[in-house]
Design a protein around this motif. Structure first.
Motif, PDB file in Angstrom:
ATOM      1  N   ARG A 279       0.751  -1.255  -0.063  1.00  0.00           N
ATOM      2  CA  ARG A 279      -0.032   0.046   0.182  1.00  0.00           C
ATOM      3  C   ARG A 279       0.779   1.115   0.019  1.00  0.00           C
ATOM      4  NH1 ARG A 279      -2.543  -3.280  -1.665  1.00  0.00           N
ATOM      5  NH2 ARG A 279      -4.495  -4.027  -1.234  1.00  0.00           N
ATOM      6  N   PRO A 280       0.627   2.335  -1.059  1.00  0.00           N
ATOM      7  CA  PRO A 280      -0.085   2.074  -2.229  1.00  0.00           C
ATOM      8  C   PRO A 280       0.352   0.717  -3.188  1.00  0.00           C
ATOM      9  CG  PRO A 280       1.511   3.713  -2.387  1.00  0.00           C
ATOM     10  CD  PRO A 280       1.717   3.140  -1.159  1.00  0.00           C
ATOM     11  N   ALA A 281      -0.561   0.091  -3.753  1.00  0.00           N
ATOM     12  CA  ALA A 281      -0.009  -0.832  -4.857  1.00  0.00           C
ATOM     13  C   ALA A 281       0.827  -0.211  -5.715  1.00  0.00           C
ATOM     14  CB  ALA A 281      -1.446  -1.246  -5.395  1.00  0.00           C
ATOM     15  N   LEU A 282       1.907  -0.927  -5.997  1.00  0.00           N
ATOM     16  CA  LEU A 282       2.963  -0.267  -6.713  1.00  0.00           C
ATOM     17  C   LEU A 282       2.981  -0.438  -8.562  1.00  0.00           C
ATOM     18  CD1 LEU A 282       6.111  -1.598  -4.848  1.00  0.00           C
ATOM     19  CD2 LEU A 282       4.921   0.298  -4.572  1.00  0.00           C
ATOM     20  N   THR A 283       3.237   0.668  -9.134  1.00  0.00           N
ATOM     21  CA  THR A 283       3.277   0.467 -10.635  1.00  0.00           C
ATOM     22  C   THR A 283       4.389  -0.587 -10.837  1.00  0.00           C
ATOM     23  OG1 THR A 283       2.445   2.587 -10.777  1.00  0.00           O
ATOM     24  CG2 THR A 283       3.885   1.891 -12.456  1.00  0.00           C
ATOM     25  N   THR A 284       4.380  -1.135 -11.852  1.00  0.00           N
ATOM     26  CA  THR A 284       5.435  -2.079 -12.201  1.00  0.00           C
ATOM     27  C   THR A 284       5.636  -2.329 -13.870  1.00  0.00           C
ATOM     28  OG1 THR A 284       4.050  -4.133 -12.227  1.00  0.00           O
ATOM     29  CG2 THR A 284       4.891  -3.655 -10.097  1.00  0.00           C
ATOM     30  N   VAL A 285       6.975  -2.821 -14.013  1.00  0.00           N
ATOM     31  CA  VAL A 285       6.708  -3.352 -15.470  1.00  0.00           C
ATOM     32  C   VAL A 285       7.064  -4.939 -15.473  1.00  0.00           C
ATOM     33  CG1 VAL A 285       8.387  -3.217 -17.623  1.00  0.00           C
ATOM     34  CG2 VAL A 285       8.113  -1.046 -16.127  1.00  0.00           C
ATOM     35  N   SER A 286       6.004  -5.410 -16.067  1.00  0.00           N
ATOM     36  CA  SER A 286       5.928  -6.877 -15.828  1.00  0.00           C
ATOM     37  C   SER A 286       6.138  -7.754 -16.881  1.00  0.00           C
ATOM     38  CB  SER A 286       4.553  -7.182 -15.179  1.00  0.00           C
ATOM     39  OG  SER A 286       4.555  -6.521 -14.074  1.00  0.00           O
ATOM     40  N   ILE A 287       6.376  -8.789 -17.043  1.00  0.00           N
ATOM     41  CA  ILE A 287       6.662  -9.974 -17.902  1.00  0.00           C
ATOM     42  C   ILE A 287       5.386 -11.079 -17.836  1.00  0.00           C
ATOM     43  CG2 ILE A 287       7.624 -11.974 -18.866  1.00  0.00           C
ATOM     44  CD1 ILE A 287       9.122  -9.279 -19.479  1.00  0.00           C
ATOM     45  N   ASP A 288       4.553 -11.205 -19.028  1.00  0.00           N
ATOM     46  CA  ASP A 288       3.532 -12.390 -19.043  1.00  0.00           C
ATOM     47  C   ASP A 288       4.363 -13.556 -19.048  1.00  0.00           C
ATOM     48  OD1 ASP A 288       1.852 -14.003 -19.357  1.00  0.00           O
ATOM     49  OD2 ASP A 288       0.608 -12.625 -20.447  1.00  0.00           O
ATOM     50  N   VAL A 289       4.598 -14.087 -17.988  1.00  0.00           N
ATOM     51  CA  VAL A 289       5.478 -15.366 -17.851  1.00  0.00           C
ATOM     52  C   VAL A 289       4.669 -16.543 -18.370  1.00  0.00           C
ATOM     53  CG1 VAL A 289       7.490 -14.736 -16.554  1.00  0.00           C
ATOM     54  CG2 VAL A 289       5.201 -15.582 -15.435  1.00  0.00           C
ATOM     55  N   TYR A 290       3.420 -16.364 -18.141  1.00  0.00           N
ATOM     56  CA  TYR A 290       2.556 -17.662 -19.001  1.00  0.00           C
ATOM     57  C   TYR A 290       2.758 -17.581 -20.247  1.00  0.00           C
ATOM     58  CZ  TYR A 290      -1.559 -20.599 -19.481  1.00  0.00           C
ATOM     59  OH  TYR A 290      -2.337 -21.424 -19.885  1.00  0.00           O
ATOM     60  N   GLU A 291       2.576 -16.374 -21.060  1.00  0.00           N
ATOM     61  CA  GLU A 291       2.560 -16.304 -22.307  1.00  0.00           C
ATOM     62  C   GLU A 291       4.023 -16.603 -22.664  1.00  0.00           C
ATOM     63  OE1 GLU A 291       0.317 -15.580 -24.360  1.00  0.00           O
ATOM     64  OE2 GLU A 291       1.762 -15.325 -26.253  1.00  0.00           O
ATOM     65  N   MET A 292       5.082 -16.375 -21.928  1.00  0.00           N
ATOM     66  CA  MET A 292       6.355 -16.877 -22.267  1.00  0.00           C
ATOM     67  C   MET A 292       6.510 -18.248 -22.399  1.00  0.00           C
ATOM     68  SD  MET A 292       9.742 -15.620 -20.527  1.00  0.00           S
ATOM     69  CE  MET A 292      11.189 -16.699 -20.566  1.00  0.00           C
ATOM     70  N   VAL A 319       5.303  -5.138 -19.894  1.00  0.00           N
ATOM     71  CA  VAL A 319       4.358  -4.455 -20.127  1.00  0.00           C
ATOM     72  C   VAL A 319       4.209  -3.492 -18.768  1.00  0.00           C
ATOM     73  CG1 VAL A 319       1.847  -4.461 -19.706  1.00  0.00           C
ATOM     74  CG2 VAL A 319       2.777  -6.040 -21.547  1.00  0.00           C
ATOM     75  N   LEU A 320       3.934  -2.351 -19.048  1.00  0.00           N
ATOM     76  CA  LEU A 320       3.632  -1.505 -17.923  1.00  0.00           C
ATOM     77  C   LEU A 320       2.279  -1.604 -17.233  1.00  0.00           C
ATOM     78  CD1 LEU A 320       4.876   1.422 -16.324  1.00  0.00           C
ATOM     79  CD2 LEU A 320       3.676   2.455 -18.023  1.00  0.00           C
ATOM     80  N   VAL A 321       2.453  -1.776 -16.058  1.00  0.00           N
ATOM     81  CA  VAL A 321       1.226  -1.965 -15.323  1.00  0.00           C
ATOM     82  C   VAL A 321       1.084  -0.728 -14.169  1.00  0.00           C
ATOM     83  CG1 VAL A 321      -0.177  -3.341 -13.828  1.00  0.00           C
ATOM     84  CG2 VAL A 321       1.363  -4.395 -15.066  1.00  0.00           C
ATOM     85  N   LYS A 322       0.457   0.389 -14.738  1.00  0.00           N
ATOM     86  CA  LYS A 322       0.206   1.417 -13.679  1.00  0.00           C
ATOM     87  C   LYS A 322      -0.661   1.199 -12.432  1.00  0.00           C
ATOM     88  CE  LYS A 322       0.190   4.486 -17.946  1.00  0.00           C
ATOM     89  NZ  LYS A 322      -0.631   5.135 -18.812  1.00  0.00           N
ATOM     90  N   ARG A 323      -0.113   1.561 -11.468  1.00  0.00           N
ATOM     91  CA  ARG A 323      -0.833   1.502 -10.180  1.00  0.00           C
ATOM     92  C   ARG A 323      -0.817   2.746  -9.433  1.00  0.00           C
ATOM     93  NH1 ARG A 323       1.097  -4.018  -9.792  1.00  0.00           N
ATOM     94  NH2 ARG A 323      -0.268  -5.393 -10.644  1.00  0.00           N
TER      95      ARG A 323
END
Lengths: 330, 330
Positions: A279-292, A319-323
DNA sequence: TTGTATGCGTTATCAG
DNA sequence: CTGATAACGCATACAA
């Protein structure tokens, strides 16, 4: 259980006709195919996979080789997410995924055994168990394989990886576009390749980034952040190389009575294990590992189909995940 | 690749003699066995697993059936830890572990297909995909299987589970032995079976426990704890039904300026995902899930050996992990 | 479009 | 202790 012979007898046709009908061969009339399948269904006939495997000279299966020691799933759930994705892509085309533990020490013997005994048609191998010797074995033997993660040894392998440098770029660009110019990077040691790659990406967009390093632990994240806050010109935004550092960082900010968002922005990489819960939930740059994993499975399928195929590699897109932890500076 | 026929020819013996020598049959003289194996090794002979599978009428493999949707590994790493343990126990005896996704909706069709096509010798099935229909199918068809987690439907299945009730007992006894009498339990809703089982255990040792329930989230843990602190007689010790509630609880305690250890004790279950990282590190009652996987694999092996075996079940024993969040009341 | 014949490489039974 | 031989059940090349 009924065999193909019994179905043939019942339908009054040859065994080979039943085989072709079941496998959807175009050389059998539609009517005949329908009739045979109906009879097969009525008799409860299911082809014997053991016999099929033997006759076809192919198992229609792949082995995923990686270290499966105790706590592996807790320490590296990403890997199992990849495994899940690979399973999906393989199963879709009728391939089974066999999960098998191995060390970097016995990887060569294991691979030889699987291929010599023809237990599987292809291999998915986690980069952590890949050795130089293995890379020679794989390239010399034309074994269908995909390495998960960029292998250090052997440029002649097929591999798939995510692009940490690009992730760093995306994180930095996000901060830049929000208006941040005074940014600091809290990273692991220089031997931490993932952290360093992310840093390279960050620097390519924000060359004047302040850089501080330490162990990738919560405590170090806290310590480094405290140090950073003592700087004459406090940064407006922080990039943490991973979740653990980010956790420590956030704690230190809260202890310093700084409000993430109003006073300072914070961005990190991947959601695991804390980013979502903080808290606050963090903005991250993430990989879709399942897709990988899906891509790995698909690539392996094509390797199995044409084993003569050239060395190839594939890179997934972050992918950018805005939080709620990044905003324009005030 | 050499075949058994070529080895036989080279050694000047019959094919069947080579087969027996390779499989360590006692009916072949030691000398002969040694000689044949030496020749086989020299020729680089490895038995063809596809032919063995066919001739033996057994695949020497098991399928693990569970939901492998996106994020499964992040949301439930425990399951993959069990899978790792099962792999270990099976591989040890030459069995391969095949990982296959399935829903509760298609579980029956999937199980039928695997067994009818004889793709595997046994099944490990996660309780989350077990239906009533499946339990009938399994018990009627004498399919070697182990359900992971206590199945709601069907008492005639073979299953393995951990004992949440016992975990609750152990947690409560620990607090009791430290001298706590005024204890509160922060749990999930009454529909949360794990939480409820743990509560039953706690009550059996500490019947006067105050009970509060809510969603199993960090926010609710915080809210419930705040509510608890407003009680006329504040509890000396808190039992949180899971990690998320414990996280929220700890946050609320810190906000209330209460010192965990000096002012109040806190205990929860399992280490995942936060307990180890939190400060203070939390005392927990934990299950060794990897070990549970090993037991599941071993049980399945015995089911495969004697499919006529009676219904059986197995329960793992939880362990108290003392850390820095529980002490005697002052 | 359908049928015939052969091969796939071991294991296991039974006779010697 | 060793060898000959019949399964194991299906796919497929080739013939009809």
């Amino acid at each position: 259980m009924a065999t193909i012979r019994e179905v043939a007898q019942e339908a009054g046709v040859a065994i080979s006709t039943v085989s072709k009908a079941m496998n959807g061969s175009y050389t059998i009339s539609e009517e005949q195919t329908k009739n045979i399948r109906k009879i097969a269904a009525r008799m409860g006939y299911t082809p014997n996979a053991r016999a099929q495997t033997f006759a076809r000279q192919a198992t229609r299966s792949a082995v995923f080789l990686t270290c499966l020691d105790r706590n592996a799933a807790f320490e590296n759930p990403h890997m199992f997410e990849i495994i899940s994705g690979a399973q999906s892509a393989l199963r879709q085309k009728g391939y089974a995924l066999i999960l098998q533990h191995c060390d970097y020490k016995d990887i060569c013997a294991t691979v030889r055994d699987i291929m010599d005994s023809k237990r599987a048609d292809g291999l998915l191998i986690h980069a952590s168990v890949v050795t130089h010797e293995l890379s020679l074995l794989l390239s010399r033997s034309e074994i269908p394989h995909i390495v998960i993660g960029k292998p250090e040894a052997g440029q002649r392998l097929c591999w798939i990886d995510n692009n940490n440098r690009l992730s760093g770029e995306i994180a930095a660009r996000h901060l830049y576009e929000l208006g941040h110019r005074n940014v600091a990077f809290i990273g692991g040691h220089e031997s931490d390749r993932i952290s360093e790659d992310r840093l390279i990406g960050v620097k390519s967009e924000l060359p004047h980034t302040t850089i501080l390093r330490g162990d990738s632990t919560i405590e170090e994240g806290k310590r480094i952040t405290a140090e950073l806050l003592r700087l004459p010109k406090r940064p407006q935004a922080l990039v943490c190389a991973n979740n653990h550092l980010a956790y420590g960082c956030l704690t230190a900010l809260q202890e310093a009575k700084l409000h993430v968002l109003a006073d300072i922005s914070l961005i990190t990489f991947d959601d695991y294990p804390f980013a979502l819960y903080m808290r606050p939930a963090l903005t991250t740059v993430s990989i879709d590992v399942y897709e990988m994993g899906i891509q790995a499975g698909k690539l392996l399928r094509s390797c199995i189909k044409k084993p003569e195929m050239q060395i190839q590699s594939f890179t997934t897109v972050p992918v950018l995940v805005k939080r709620a932890s990044t905003a324009a500076p005030n």
